[in-house]
Design a protein around this motif. Structure first.
Motif, PDB file in Angstrom:
ATOM      1  N   UNK A  98       1.008 -12.138  -8.401  1.00  0.00           N
ATOM      2  CA  UNK A  98       1.098 -11.375  -7.074  1.00  0.00           C
ATOM      3  C   UNK A  98      -0.390 -10.850  -6.645  1.00  0.00           C
ATOM      4  N   UNK A  99      -0.342 -10.834  -5.127  1.00  0.00           N
ATOM      5  CA  UNK A  99      -1.328 -10.187  -4.557  1.00  0.00           C
ATOM      6  C   UNK A  99      -1.464  -8.673  -4.729  1.00  0.00           C
ATOM      7  N   UNK A 100      -2.252  -8.116  -5.482  1.00  0.00           N
ATOM      8  CA  UNK A 100      -2.001  -6.808  -5.771  1.00  0.00           C
ATOM      9  C   UNK A 100      -3.048  -5.851  -4.919  1.00  0.00           C
ATOM     10  N   UNK A 101      -2.482  -4.825  -4.207  1.00  0.00           N
ATOM     11  CA  UNK A 101      -3.091  -3.816  -3.547  1.00  0.00           C
ATOM     12  C   UNK A 101      -3.309  -2.529  -4.462  1.00  0.00           C
ATOM     13  N   UNK A 102      -4.492  -2.045  -4.953  1.00  0.00           N
ATOM     14  CA  UNK A 102      -4.977  -1.123  -5.591  1.00  0.00           C
ATOM     15  C   UNK A 102      -5.311  -0.073  -4.983  1.00  0.00           C
ATOM     16  N   UNK A 103      -4.513   1.224  -5.252  1.00  0.00           N
ATOM     17  CA  UNK A 103      -4.788   2.577  -4.710  1.00  0.00           C
ATOM     18  C   UNK A 103      -5.300   3.618  -5.523  1.00  0.00           C
ATOM     19  N   UNK A 104      -6.341   4.346  -5.382  1.00  0.00           N
ATOM     20  CA  UNK A 104      -6.700   5.286  -6.146  1.00  0.00           C
ATOM     21  C   UNK A 104      -7.770   6.218  -5.607  1.00  0.00           C
TER      22      UNK A 104
ATOM     23  N   UNK B 243      -9.144 -14.846 -11.823  1.00  0.00           N
ATOM     24  CA  UNK B 243      -8.646 -15.747 -10.842  1.00  0.00           C
ATOM     25  C   UNK B 243      -7.484 -15.286  -9.771  1.00  0.00           C
ATOM     26  N   UNK B 244      -7.172 -13.904 -10.082  1.00  0.00           N
ATOM     27  CA  UNK B 244      -6.364 -13.130  -9.127  1.00  0.00           C
ATOM     28  C   UNK B 244      -6.729 -12.874  -7.888  1.00  0.00           C
ATOM     29  N   UNK B 245      -5.878 -12.149  -7.041  1.00  0.00           N
ATOM     30  CA  UNK B 245      -6.189 -11.505  -5.572  1.00  0.00           C
ATOM     31  C   UNK B 245      -5.973 -10.305  -5.585  1.00  0.00           C
ATOM     32  N   UNK B 246      -6.918  -9.211  -5.314  1.00  0.00           N
ATOM     33  CA  UNK B 246      -6.660  -7.864  -5.285  1.00  0.00           C
ATOM     34  C   UNK B 246      -7.434  -7.317  -4.170  1.00  0.00           C
ATOM     35  N   UNK B 247      -6.596  -6.461  -3.401  1.00  0.00           N
ATOM     36  CA  UNK B 247      -7.084  -5.359  -2.460  1.00  0.00           C
ATOM     37  C   UNK B 247      -7.346  -4.076  -2.734  1.00  0.00           C
ATOM     38  N   UNK B 248      -8.287  -3.337  -2.394  1.00  0.00           N
ATOM     39  CA  UNK B 248      -8.616  -1.764  -2.889  1.00  0.00           C
ATOM     40  C   UNK B 248      -8.420  -1.091  -1.657  1.00  0.00           C
ATOM     41  N   UNK B 249      -7.820   0.077  -2.067  1.00  0.00           N
ATOM     42  CA  UNK B 249      -7.519   1.405  -1.077  1.00  0.00           C
ATOM     43  C   UNK B 249      -7.878   2.624  -1.571  1.00  0.00           C
ATOM     44  N   UNK B 250      -9.084   3.143  -1.342  1.00  0.00           N
ATOM     45  CA  UNK B 250      -9.360   4.470  -1.991  1.00  0.00           C
ATOM     46  C   UNK B 250      -8.600   5.330  -0.978  1.00  0.00           C
ATOM     47  N   UNK B 251      -7.809   6.138  -1.722  1.00  0.00           N
ATOM     48  CA  UNK B 251      -7.141   7.202  -1.049  1.00  0.00           C
ATOM     49  C   UNK B 251      -6.469   7.964  -2.264  1.00  0.00           C
ATOM     50  N   UNK B 252      -6.003   9.274  -1.445  1.00  0.00           N
ATOM     51  CA  UNK B 252      -5.135  10.235  -2.257  1.00  0.00           C
ATOM     52  C   UNK B 252      -3.679   9.852  -1.883  1.00  0.00           C
ATOM     53  N   UNK B 253      -3.105  10.026  -3.064  1.00  0.00           N
ATOM     54  CA  UNK B 253      -1.556   9.597  -2.995  1.00  0.00           C
ATOM     55  C   UNK B 253      -0.897  11.038  -2.246  1.00  0.00           C
ATOM     56  N   UNK B 254      -1.389  12.189  -2.237  1.00  0.00           N
ATOM     57  CA  UNK B 254      -0.986  13.192  -1.644  1.00  0.00           C
ATOM     58  C   UNK B 254      -1.150  13.294  -0.066  1.00  0.00           C
TER      59      UNK B 254
END
Length: 254
Positions: free
Chosen positions: A35-41, A58-69
């Motif tokens: 999977x292409x994984x979108x990582x949030x935290x 060798x995987x694919x990741x995108x990061x999203x710095x955020x607050x889940x609230x």
């Protein structure tokens, strides 16, 4: 079921709480499955560490710095991911206080992250899946605390119990769209969240958990990540509205 049922190649996954612990292990494993994984935290540094691990394999990741609230930030991040196939709503916090000690601020904070954050993630994932016609999978994170009274864990236990009911309701409402929704209720897992006590007390706690487990050990983040992968994949294509309990046999409810 062939092993190819676990192949997530070409699919997009979103993981909250991905900066460490179970969330990081899950993000890494979903990427390993293709999977292409979108990582949030909200921990940006931790997210970079998770992406580095995924890049290294060798995987694919995108990061999203955020607050889940933050409902709006979460919605924007999910929308940026394009058609979503998997949502793993793992972000959470633990707070310890007795019933008599618990304050409004304690309860509001834990409930906001452990329940509302899961609700928002589920809502945004469902909107994406319905819009794009994806028969996807939403995995929520409950806890072994839903199966027994845990002194000192009022806020945590109540929020996780609410996640169980949310999971069942989402499963009932989203099933006609082909979307599956299931919860994972881990037992004691060795993560930064549970490793917060001084060393001697930590050893006593884990020794007690080991004695309770027929398997004779505590959990590791990877143990839970494999359960999430199962629920995220086609291997569980006829499973929805369920609670899976990777807990080493500490609890065996009907």
């Amino acid at each position: 079921m062939p092993l190819s049922a676990y192949d997530l190649t070409g699919r997009s996954a979103f993981v909250t709480g991905a900066a460490g612990g179970i969330g990081r292990a899950t993000a890494v494993l979903l990427a390993e499955a293709g999977a292409t994984v979108h990582c949030a935290d909200r921990d940006a540094a931790g997210l970079h560490g998770t992406r580095a691990l995924i890049d290294a394999q060798g995987g694919t990741a995108r990061i999203h710095p955020l607050d889940v609230t933050d409902r709006h930030a979460l919605r924007a991040a999910v929308e940026s991911a394009g058609p979503l196939h998997v949502m793993a709503a793992i972000a959470g916090v633990m707070h310890t206080s007795t019933v008599l000690e618990t304050t409004d601020a304690d309860f509001d904070r834990v409930f906001a992250i452990n329940f509302k954050g899961v609700l928002y993630a589920g809502q945004q994932a469902a909107r994406s899946m319905i819009t794009h016609g994806v028969a996807g999978s939403i995995v929520t994170m409950a806890s072994g605390a839903v199966d027994a009274a845990s002194p000192g864990l009022l806020c945590y236990g109540v929020a996780k119990a609410a996640v169980v009911q949310l999971t069942r309701t989402l499963a009932a409402e989203l099933g006609p769209h082909g979307i599956r929704v299931n919860a994972v209720a881990p037992g004691w897992v060795r993560t930064p969240m549970t490793q917060r006590h001084e060393a001697d007390r930590q050893r006593r706690i884990e020794a007690g958990m080991v004695r309770l487990s027929p398997l004779g050990r505590v959990g590791e983040p990877e143990d839970i990540a494999h359960t999430v992968l199962h629920l995220a994949s086609d291997a569980s294509c006829f499973t929805t509205g369920q609670i899976l309990r990777p807990n080493g046999g500490v609890a065996m409810p009907w």
